[in-house]
Structure formats: structure tokens, C-alpha cells
Design an enzyme around this catalytic site. Sequence first.
Site, short mmCIF file in Angstrom:
data_model
loop_
_atom_site.label_atom_id
_atom_site.label_comp_id
_atom_site.label_asym_id
_atom_site.label_seq_id
_atom_site.Cartn_x
_atom_site.Cartn_y
_atom_site.Cartn_z
N ASP A 92 25.31 -10.97 45.71
CA ASP A 92 26.44 -10.09 45.47
C ASP A 92 26.63 -9.83 43.97
O ASP A 92 26.34 -10.70 43.15
CB ASP A 92 27.71 -10.73 46.06
CG ASP A 92 28.81 -9.70 46.29
OD1 ASP A 92 28.51 -8.49 46.23
OD2 ASP A 92 29.95 -10.10 46.50
N HIS B 108 21.36 -2.11 41.85
CA HIS B 108 20.49 -2.60 42.92
C HIS B 108 19.06 -2.78 42.40
O HIS B 108 18.38 -3.73 42.79
CB HIS B 108 20.52 -1.65 44.12
CG HIS B 108 21.86 -1.65 44.81
ND1 HIS B 108 22.55 -2.82 45.11
CD2 HIS B 108 22.65 -0.64 45.25
CE1 HIS B 108 23.69 -2.51 45.70
NE2 HIS B 108 23.79 -1.20 45.79
N LEU C 218 5.59 -20.32 50.55
CA LEU C 218 7.01 -20.01 50.77
C LEU C 218 7.19 -18.94 51.86
O LEU C 218 6.46 -17.95 51.88
CB LEU C 218 7.61 -19.48 49.46
CG LEU C 218 9.07 -19.06 49.52
CD1 LEU C 218 9.97 -20.28 49.33
CD2 LEU C 218 9.39 -18.02 48.45
C1 FPP Z 1 25.41 -6.62 47.00
O1 FPP Z 1 25.96 -6.22 45.77
C2 FPP Z 1 24.00 -6.20 47.09
C3 FPP Z 1 23.46 -5.41 48.07
C4 FPP Z 1 24.27 -4.87 49.19
C5 FPP Z 1 22.06 -4.95 48.05
C6 FPP Z 1 21.07 -5.99 47.59
C7 FPP Z 1 19.74 -5.37 47.54
C8 FPP Z 1 18.78 -5.67 46.64
C9 FPP Z 1 18.95 -6.67 45.57
C10 FPP Z 1 17.47 -4.95 46.73
C11 FPP Z 1 16.42 -5.88 47.29
C12 FPP Z 1 15.58 -5.20 48.27
C13 FPP Z 1 14.76 -5.83 49.15
C14 FPP Z 1 13.97 -5.06 50.12
C15 FPP Z 1 14.61 -7.31 49.20
P1 FPP Z 1 27.23 -5.24 45.76
O2 FPP Z 1 26.74 -3.84 45.65
O3 FPP Z 1 28.09 -5.53 46.95
O4 FPP Z 1 27.92 -5.68 44.44
P2 FPP Z 1 29.51 -5.56 44.10
O5 FPP Z 1 30.20 -6.59 44.94
O6 FPP Z 1 29.56 -5.87 42.64
O7 FPP Z 1 29.90 -4.13 44.41
#
Ligand code: FPP
Length: 244
Positions: free
Chosen positions: A27, A44, A138
Site C-alpha cells: 500500500d 504504481h 522462491l
Molecule cells: C496500493 O497502493 C497498490 C496497488 C493497488 C497496486 C500495486 C501494484 C503494483 C505494485 C504493480 C505490480 C504488478 C505486478 C503484476 C506484480 P494505493 O494505490 O492504494 O496507494 P494509496 O493508499 O497511497 O492510494
Amino acid sequence: MTANPEASKCSKNANKGVPIHVAIIMDGNGRWAESRCLDVSEGHLAGFQNLQRVVSDFAQRGVRYLTMYAFSTENWDRPESEVNGILELAIAVIAHETQQLNENGVRIKHLGRVDRLSPELRDELEQAVEMTANNTGLTLGIAFDYGGRAEIANAARKMIKDGLLASEIDEKKFSEYLYTSDMPDVDLLIRTGGDFRISNFLLWQTAYSEFYSSEILWPDFYGEHIKEAFESFNERQRRFGKRL
Ligand code: FPP
């Protein structure tokens, strides 16, 4: 300082050891981007780059299963441009990283629904899973279009379809019908970004996990932060409901 210094004499040894299965709620990508006046898609991307940076660190620490929450069943409700950005990033990531992960002996597993994914993403995921299926390093679990409740409902549906009798269904049998059928329960659940929520992640598999919440936003969670999470895990006394 301990409230009662004498208490340490009586305390049992902490449960020293390495978490075999670590699951991470990544997050904070959005806030990371916002704080830099960047588009959420940049957050992201930075989140993915961090994932790339930390995988080997977890493997070197002895972790055998690493499960990442990449996209939840609820994330479809985000703005269309953000959802499309994550889907495109996922396709690019899987297409570019699988070869290297394969060479490193990583086994990729997908946890989640496939029926709502684009054919392109579904193909990339299936190929990655297939190519790495026999690797013994892993296991990297990618939870994509994943929801814990949906997983449990799906397992129940499949058991009914398979004609199981009520008397045949116990906790072991139920586990065999989950996406994680060949994975152990989660030892350490890490959530970055400062919240203390499970957000529909691995509801069944985290029944006795140790929970670690970090203020650090996901793109910045590496190195020292991982070390601190492991130190915290080592201080826990895991009782699994028993009296030790
Ligand atoms: C949460 O942060 C994150 C996500 C919903 C997406 C996570 C995706 C990746 C890191 C890409 C990885 C891809 C693969 C295929 C493994 P948020 O957007 O909710 O953050 P916030 O709480 O600050 O808004």
C-alpha cells in the site's frame, strides 16, 4: 523499558526463525506519487520497481513463499485510467520479468480470478506460471484480481461441483480448494503505508499470521525496513492458541 524487570526471568524464549511464507499488502503507491506531484501511474511503476528490488532480498533471508497483493477484486472500482494503467503495467512486467525470474529458479503462481482479465494478461500469466512451474526456488505468488472472500466462496462452489459429501469437508480439504493449495499458511503479513487493515487479503491463510504494519509507503520499503520487519517477527512468541 519493561514495566516489571523481573518478568523477563519468567518469559519463554521468543520464537526465533525465518518466516517461510511472507505476504505483503503493497500500500502507498498513490500517496508516494501524490507527494511528488506525479500521476498515480508513476506510483504504481515505482511500486513495481520496488517489488523487483526486494524479491531477492526476501529469498536471501530464507523466505520460500512471497505473496504480493497486486490487484484486488475491489480495485476494479478505481478510476478507469488507473485500472487500465495497472493492467498494462502487469502485462509489461510479466512479459519482461519472467525470463529472469525463471533463470533465478523462481516459481510464479497466480492467485485470483482469471475470467475478468484481458486475454493478453491471461496469456502472459498462464505462460509465466507454466514456464516456471518446475522451479524449486522462491515461490512468488501474484495475487491479481484476488479477494479472500471470493476465494473461499469459489472453493465451496468447486467442492459442491466435485460432489464432495459434507462429511468429507474439513479444514484440510477446504485448504486444498484454495488458490494456495500447495502453499503453507502465511507466517508474516506485512502492510506498508501505515494502515492496520487486512483488506480482504488471504483471509483463510492468515488465521495465525504475525501482522507487521509499516508507515513507509511501498515504493520506499526495502533494505533496513525489511530487516526491521524480520526483527519484529523474531520477537514474537507464536502460540497458535496454545499455552506454551
Ligand atoms: C496500493 O497502493 C497498490 C496497488 C493497488 C497496486 C500495486 C501494484 C503494483 C505494485 C504493480 C505490480 C504488478 C505486478 C503484476 C506484480 P494505493 O494505490 O492504494 O496507494 P494509496 O493508499 O497511497 O492510494
